[in-house]
Design a protein around this motif. Sequence first.
Motif, short mmCIF file in Angstrom:
data_model
loop_
_atom_site.label_atom_id
_atom_site.label_comp_id
_atom_site.label_asym_id
_atom_site.label_seq_id
_atom_site.Cartn_x
_atom_site.Cartn_y
_atom_site.Cartn_z
N PHE A 1 0.71 -1.32 -0.08
CA PHE A 1 -0.06 -0.02 -0.01
C PHE A 1 0.80 1.32 0.00
O PHE A 1 0.67 2.28 -0.85
N CYS A 2 1.98 1.33 0.88
CA CYS A 2 3.01 2.54 1.09
C CYS A 2 3.57 2.59 -0.46
O CYS A 2 3.80 3.82 -0.85
N ILE A 3 3.84 1.68 -1.02
CA ILE A 3 4.64 1.66 -2.41
C ILE A 3 3.55 2.22 -3.47
O ILE A 3 3.89 3.12 -4.01
N SER A 4 2.50 1.87 -3.53
CA SER A 4 1.56 2.21 -4.57
C SER A 4 1.14 3.83 -4.25
O SER A 4 1.05 4.42 -5.18
N GLN A 5 1.35 4.23 -3.03
CA GLN A 5 1.08 5.59 -2.60
C GLN A 5 2.08 6.25 -3.28
O GLN A 5 2.02 7.55 -3.79
N GLY A 6 3.34 5.91 -3.09
CA GLY A 6 4.39 6.68 -3.64
C GLY A 6 4.35 6.69 -4.98
O GLY A 6 4.69 8.03 -5.72
N PHE A 7 3.95 5.99 -5.88
CA PHE A 7 3.75 6.03 -7.25
C PHE A 7 2.53 6.82 -7.61
O PHE A 7 2.49 7.70 -8.70
#
Length: 90
Positions: free
Chosen positions: A32-38
């Motif tokens: 989830f955190c990685i997808s928010q970064g993108f």
Amino acid sequence: MKKSYCEISILQRIWESGFVKVTRMALFFIMFCISQGFAKNSYAQAVKVSLNIENQPIQKILEVIEEQTEFRFMYDATVVDVHQRKSIRC
């Protein structure tokens, strides 16, 4: 070769201990955190649209947005009243 009772017991204890659940939740949180970064640097967040539309149907407003951007809108005209008139300034 059959697994011994001891091996099955250890695997069962790990499964029942909640270790697997905690690991899945941690993995979900990381993804989830990685997808928010993108999403932060995505095209949709960077596009600027300038509209000054007075008393036009929603269908026309969406067409103007499609002309100014690469966005495309899909809707069901039987559900959405696209003939409703709106004004937008932005």
